[in-house]
Design a protein around this motif. Sequence first.
Motif, PDB file in Angstrom:
ATOM      1  N   HIS A 126      -2.179   5.398 -10.145  1.00  0.00           N
ATOM      2  CA  HIS A 126      -3.172   4.969  -9.174  1.00  0.00           C
ATOM      3  C   HIS A 126      -3.885   3.563  -9.125  1.00  0.00           C
ATOM      4  CE1 HIS A 126      -6.512   5.807  -6.439  1.00  0.00           C
ATOM      5  NE2 HIS A 126      -7.258   5.489  -7.090  1.00  0.00           N
ATOM      6  N   GLU A 127      -4.563   3.494 -10.448  1.00  0.00           N
ATOM      7  CA  GLU A 127      -5.094   2.097 -10.426  1.00  0.00           C
ATOM      8  C   GLU A 127      -4.190   0.864 -10.221  1.00  0.00           C
ATOM      9  OE1 GLU A 127      -8.324   1.712 -10.731  1.00  0.00           O
ATOM     10  OE2 GLU A 127      -8.592   3.933 -10.914  1.00  0.00           O
ATOM     11  N   GLU A 128      -2.896   0.907 -10.683  1.00  0.00           N
ATOM     12  CA  GLU A 128      -1.915  -0.041 -10.565  1.00  0.00           C
ATOM     13  C   GLU A 128      -1.570  -0.087  -9.003  1.00  0.00           C
ATOM     14  OE1 GLU A 128       1.510  -0.208 -12.989  1.00  0.00           O
ATOM     15  OE2 GLU A 128       0.250   0.728 -14.850  1.00  0.00           O
ATOM     16  N   LEU A 129      -1.397   0.839  -8.332  1.00  0.00           N
ATOM     17  CA  LEU A 129      -1.088   0.819  -6.931  1.00  0.00           C
ATOM     18  C   LEU A 129      -2.163   0.340  -6.128  1.00  0.00           C
ATOM     19  CD1 LEU A 129       0.528   4.133  -6.398  1.00  0.00           C
ATOM     20  CD2 LEU A 129       1.710   2.249  -6.298  1.00  0.00           C
ATOM     21  N   LEU A 130      -3.427   0.627  -6.779  1.00  0.00           N
ATOM     22  CA  LEU A 130      -4.532  -0.097  -5.747  1.00  0.00           C
ATOM     23  C   LEU A 130      -4.489  -1.371  -5.887  1.00  0.00           C
ATOM     24  CD1 LEU A 130      -7.575   2.353  -6.341  1.00  0.00           C
ATOM     25  CD2 LEU A 130      -6.220   2.017  -4.466  1.00  0.00           C
ATOM     26  N   ALA A 131      -4.286  -2.045  -6.991  1.00  0.00           N
ATOM     27  CA  ALA A 131      -4.455  -3.352  -7.451  1.00  0.00           C
ATOM     28  C   ALA A 131      -3.004  -4.119  -6.720  1.00  0.00           C
ATOM     29  CB  ALA A 131      -4.095  -3.514  -8.961  1.00  0.00           C
ATOM     30  N   ALA A 132      -1.876  -3.243  -6.554  1.00  0.00           N
ATOM     31  CA  ALA A 132      -0.821  -3.885  -5.951  1.00  0.00           C
ATOM     32  C   ALA A 132      -1.044  -4.237  -4.348  1.00  0.00           C
ATOM     33  CB  ALA A 132       0.362  -3.015  -6.125  1.00  0.00           C
ATOM     34  N   ASN A 133      -2.086  -3.635  -3.805  1.00  0.00           N
ATOM     35  CA  ASN A 133      -2.431  -3.752  -2.551  1.00  0.00           C
ATOM     36  C   ASN A 133      -1.445  -3.591  -1.239  1.00  0.00           C
ATOM     37  OD1 ASN A 133      -4.408  -4.588  -0.452  1.00  0.00           O
ATOM     38  ND2 ASN A 133      -4.146  -6.609  -0.807  1.00  0.00           N
ATOM     39  N   GLY A 134      -0.680  -2.624  -1.556  1.00  0.00           N
ATOM     40  CA  GLY A 134       0.460  -2.322  -0.768  1.00  0.00           C
ATOM     41  C   GLY A 134       0.065  -1.127   0.153  1.00  0.00           C
ATOM     42  N   LEU A 135       1.201  -0.190   0.673  1.00  0.00           N
ATOM     43  CA  LEU A 135       0.963   0.883   1.404  1.00  0.00           C
ATOM     44  C   LEU A 135      -0.057   2.010   0.969  1.00  0.00           C
ATOM     45  CD1 LEU A 135       2.312   2.196   3.888  1.00  0.00           C
ATOM     46  CD2 LEU A 135       3.820   3.297   2.647  1.00  0.00           C
ATOM     47  N   TYR A 136       0.200   2.137  -0.406  1.00  0.00           N
ATOM     48  CA  TYR A 136      -0.746   2.960  -1.081  1.00  0.00           C
ATOM     49  C   TYR A 136      -2.166   2.683  -0.880  1.00  0.00           C
ATOM     50  CZ  TYR A 136      -2.981   6.404  -4.360  1.00  0.00           C
ATOM     51  OH  TYR A 136      -3.604   7.212  -4.840  1.00  0.00           O
ATOM     52  N   ASN A 137      -2.531   1.477  -0.984  1.00  0.00           N
ATOM     53  CA  ASN A 137      -3.797   0.868  -0.928  1.00  0.00           C
ATOM     54  C   ASN A 137      -4.367   1.174   0.433  1.00  0.00           C
ATOM     55  OD1 ASN A 137      -6.245  -0.495  -2.053  1.00  0.00           O
ATOM     56  ND2 ASN A 137      -5.574  -2.123  -1.036  1.00  0.00           N
ATOM     57  N   ARG A 138      -3.481   0.882   1.428  1.00  0.00           N
ATOM     58  CA  ARG A 138      -3.733   1.125   2.865  1.00  0.00           C
ATOM     59  C   ARG A 138      -4.291   2.731   3.149  1.00  0.00           C
ATOM     60  NH1 ARG A 138       0.438  -2.486   4.256  1.00  0.00           N
ATOM     61  NH2 ARG A 138       1.586  -0.983   5.367  1.00  0.00           N
ATOM     62  N   PHE A 139      -3.304   3.526   2.430  1.00  0.00           N
ATOM     63  CA  PHE A 139      -3.417   4.925   2.698  1.00  0.00           C
ATOM     64  C   PHE A 139      -4.980   5.195   2.227  1.00  0.00           C
ATOM     65  CE2 PHE A 139       1.189   6.386   2.667  1.00  0.00           C
ATOM     66  CZ  PHE A 139       1.384   6.301   3.849  1.00  0.00           C
ATOM     67  N   TRP A 140      -5.066   4.584   1.053  1.00  0.00           N
ATOM     68  CA  TRP A 140      -6.417   4.949   0.237  1.00  0.00           C
ATOM     69  C   TRP A 140      -7.863   4.471   0.912  1.00  0.00           C
ATOM     70  CZ3 TRP A 140      -7.720   7.749  -3.986  1.00  0.00           C
ATOM     71  CH2 TRP A 140      -9.113   7.357  -4.418  1.00  0.00           C
ATOM     72  N   GLU A 141      -7.717   3.339   1.442  1.00  0.00           N
ATOM     73  CA  GLU A 141      -8.769   2.722   2.311  1.00  0.00           C
ATOM     74  C   GLU A 141      -9.090   3.596   3.580  1.00  0.00           C
ATOM     75  OE1 GLU A 141     -10.845   0.513   1.520  1.00  0.00           O
ATOM     76  OE2 GLU A 141      -9.782  -0.111  -0.658  1.00  0.00           O
ATOM     77  N   ALA A 142      -7.824   3.772   4.248  1.00  0.00           N
ATOM     78  CA  ALA A 142      -7.767   4.648   5.450  1.00  0.00           C
ATOM     79  C   ALA A 142      -8.570   5.887   5.202  1.00  0.00           C
ATOM     80  CB  ALA A 142      -6.610   4.843   6.030  1.00  0.00           C
ATOM     81  N   GLN A 143      -8.259   6.648   4.014  1.00  0.00           N
ATOM     82  CA  GLN A 143      -8.773   7.964   3.755  1.00  0.00           C
ATOM     83  C   GLN A 143     -10.354   7.806   3.437  1.00  0.00           C
ATOM     84  OE1 GLN A 143      -7.058  10.509   1.302  1.00  0.00           O
ATOM     85  NE2 GLN A 143      -5.379  11.095   2.602  1.00  0.00           N
ATOM     86  N   LYS A 144     -10.703   6.616   2.759  1.00  0.00           N
ATOM     87  CA  LYS A 144     -12.079   6.558   2.403  1.00  0.00           C
ATOM     88  C   LYS A 144     -12.855   6.156   3.503  1.00  0.00           C
ATOM     89  CE  LYS A 144     -13.000   3.138  -0.387  1.00  0.00           C
ATOM     90  NZ  LYS A 144     -12.872   2.071  -1.590  1.00  0.00           N
ATOM     91  N   ALA A 145     -12.511   5.519   4.458  1.00  0.00           N
ATOM     92  CA  ALA A 145     -12.988   5.228   5.848  1.00  0.00           C
ATOM     93  C   ALA A 145     -13.392   6.398   6.526  1.00  0.00           C
ATOM     94  CB  ALA A 145     -12.441   4.097   6.327  1.00  0.00           C
ATOM     95  N   SER A 146     -12.192   7.171   6.933  1.00  0.00           N
ATOM     96  CA  SER A 146     -12.228   8.352   7.801  1.00  0.00           C
ATOM     97  C   SER A 146     -13.397   9.390   6.997  1.00  0.00           C
ATOM     98  CB  SER A 146     -11.000   8.670   8.022  1.00  0.00           C
ATOM     99  OG  SER A 146     -10.460   9.365   6.937  1.00  0.00           O
ATOM    100  N   SER A 147     -13.224   9.631   5.711  1.00  0.00           N
ATOM    101  CA  SER A 147     -13.824  10.712   5.428  1.00  0.00           C
ATOM    102  C   SER A 147     -15.211  10.524   4.979  1.00  0.00           C
ATOM    103  CB  SER A 147     -13.063  11.768   4.279  1.00  0.00           C
ATOM    104  OG  SER A 147     -12.672  10.719   3.255  1.00  0.00           O
ATOM    105  N   GLY A 148     -15.260   9.311   4.447  1.00  0.00           N
ATOM    106  CA  GLY A 148     -16.681   8.810   3.909  1.00  0.00           C
ATOM    107  C   GLY A 148     -17.049   9.343   2.694  1.00  0.00           C
ATOM    108  N   TRP A 149     -16.122   9.746   1.783  1.00  0.00           N
ATOM    109  CA  TRP A 149     -16.675  10.461   0.589  1.00  0.00           C
ATOM    110  C   TRP A 149     -16.920   9.416  -0.447  1.00  0.00           C
ATOM    111  CZ3 TRP A 149     -11.808   9.108  -1.586  1.00  0.00           C
ATOM    112  CH2 TRP A 149     -10.719   9.094  -1.006  1.00  0.00           C
ATOM    113  N   LYS A 150     -17.882   9.738  -1.542  1.00  0.00           N
ATOM    114  CA  LYS A 150     -18.347   8.932  -2.405  1.00  0.00           C
ATOM    115  C   LYS A 150     -17.683   8.980  -3.758  1.00  0.00           C
ATOM    116  CE  LYS A 150     -22.913   9.994  -0.293  1.00  0.00           C
ATOM    117  NZ  LYS A 150     -22.373  11.143   0.133  1.00  0.00           N
ATOM    118  N   LEU A 151     -17.102   8.010  -4.369  1.00  0.00           N
ATOM    119  CA  LEU A 151     -16.530   8.249  -5.334  1.00  0.00           C
ATOM    120  C   LEU A 151     -17.155   7.989  -6.809  1.00  0.00           C
ATOM    121  CD1 LEU A 151     -13.521   6.101  -4.453  1.00  0.00           C
ATOM    122  CD2 LEU A 151     -13.374   8.287  -4.905  1.00  0.00           C
TER     123      LEU A 151
END
Lengths: 443, 114
Positions: A418-443
């Motif tokens: 997970h962490e490396e994928l976020l750092a790579a800033n690719g497709l996974y990161n986009r999915f991640w950001e999209a989900q964070k924005a839509s559901s507004g969950w707190k980490l």
Amino acid sequence: MEPFFLSSLISASVLSIFFLILDWRMALAAVSAVPLALIAFTYADRIAQRVTKAREESLRRTNSLIVEFIQGMPVIKVFNQVASRFLRFKETMRDFRDKNIRSVVSTTIPSMVLLTCTSLSVAVLLPLGLYFYFKDSLSLSTLVFFIIAAPSFSDSIAHYLFGYMHTKSPIGQAMKHISNILKEKPLHEPEADAELKCFDIVFVNVSFSYNGQPVLKDISFEIPEQSVTALVGASGAGKTTITNLIARFWDVSSGEVRIGGKSIRDLKLDRLLAYISMVFQEVILFNDTILENIRLGSKDATDEEVISAAKAARCHEFIEILPDGYNAMIGERGVNLSAGERQRISIARAILKDSPIIILDEATVYIDPENEKLIQDAITELTKNKTVLVIAHRLYTITSADQILVLDEGRIVERSPHEELLAANGLYNRFWEAQKASSGWKL
Amino acid sequence: MGMFRESFFLAGNNKNRLKFIFSLMALRGIVKILPLLILYLVVLELLSARVDLGKILVLTAILATAFFVINIWDHYLALSAMKLGHKLSYDIRISLSDKLRKLSLGFFSRRPTG
Ligand SMILES: Nc1ncnc2c1ncn2[C@@H]1O[C@H](COP(=O)(O)OP(=O)(O)OP(=O)(O)O)[C@@H](O)[C@H]1O
Ligand SMILES: [Mg+2]
């Protein structure tokens, strides 16, 4: 299946031999009606076949429409389609009724013709016999025999053709159908195979298409034993397809799937499936008690084992408060379970099976946070010390996976924790950001 | 006759039993003619110069027996054919379900349901 017409055929043949021995002219007269009957019969047979086929097609349409109508009832109601749908329903039923009547009519009229034709032989025999008798070229005894035997003879012929017509169309077609299925080549299975000692899963250059439509393109990856691998990707990316290939619901188009270093084609299907527990995207429960639905995981499990699996899967609490507890029926005329409860029952099944490989195809439906928490607990219980492949739609559930494979249009485009994928800033990161924005969950 | 070949294929392990029933059926076809022959003999006797009543009585007795035997035979045949039929369709259903389990899912998308 009652081919009594076999004995009619034999009777008719033996009788005609007797006829020939006694008097050939009379024998000819006796069989003279046969060609006529045959012509009538072939014609009737052709019509009957056409009509039966039309009836069968109509039956097939009727069956699938009934299933569709009932399954789709909520949709039909919500979109206010009852009237128009019902019209189609009525039309199909009317068609089926008409085809049924036609099929009965089309087989009875020809059989009447058939019977008339075969009884004609008596009408030919009697005058001809009398003529020969008065010309002194036929003994009275022979004439009497022919007159005694002729009805039996024509009866046998009619019976034979009749029976043949009635069994041939529907039964014959069903028999052909079944034979064809039984002759269909099964999945390749080896003669013998050995127990596996290790359960890592490896895909080597796997490609796969559904009916020529490529879905997976040259995929290679490795799931080490007792580790958790997550599959992520847009809907239709091919995630479920990958799990289907591991269980050999389908065979790869090219490449190879290996478990414990062995191609899964070299394992017996029963053995392969014994190694794998699947929790499907759509939970299928049978019209049976909860106890039996969980026991599907391992058919020899005792009630105690089933209950302890249910406890591990966090099912026990909701089952206990049902009126019949574990003996409550599921489905029609039974209890209705929520999506989260159904999911947990399917997890209990997998826990009971206790196989070394676990495949989880997470449901896409929204599940409330409380249920979600229970499901995650159940999954944690299930995946302890197993080789796990999980398809996740809520990415926060897989942040601790050992590796995450990101699938895009049938190819693996990213693979890392997970962490490396976020750092790579690719497709996974986009999915991640999209989900964070839509559901507004707190980490 | 393709139909007979097909039935033997479907019968699988029950092939011998099926053969037995089929031969019983064939035999029944021959036996059914027997009364006709006896009747013929009776007629011959009646038409002969000196009618032998004893012989006719014997033939009648044989005729009665033949009908009796044929009826029992028919009954037995119908019964065992029905039993075999049910056994066959049971076995076929089982082997069919076994087969379907072993087929790739691709098979199911290639044909209509129902
Ligand atoms: N039985 C099938 N026959 C033909 N095509 C199929 C079949 N099953 C899936 N497909 C197609 O294959 C592609 C991949 O499907 P798959 O079910 O693997 O997607 P997925 O990644 O699991 O999607 P989701 O997240 O919605 O479950 C899709 O385009 C789908 O339409
Ligand atoms: Mg899917």
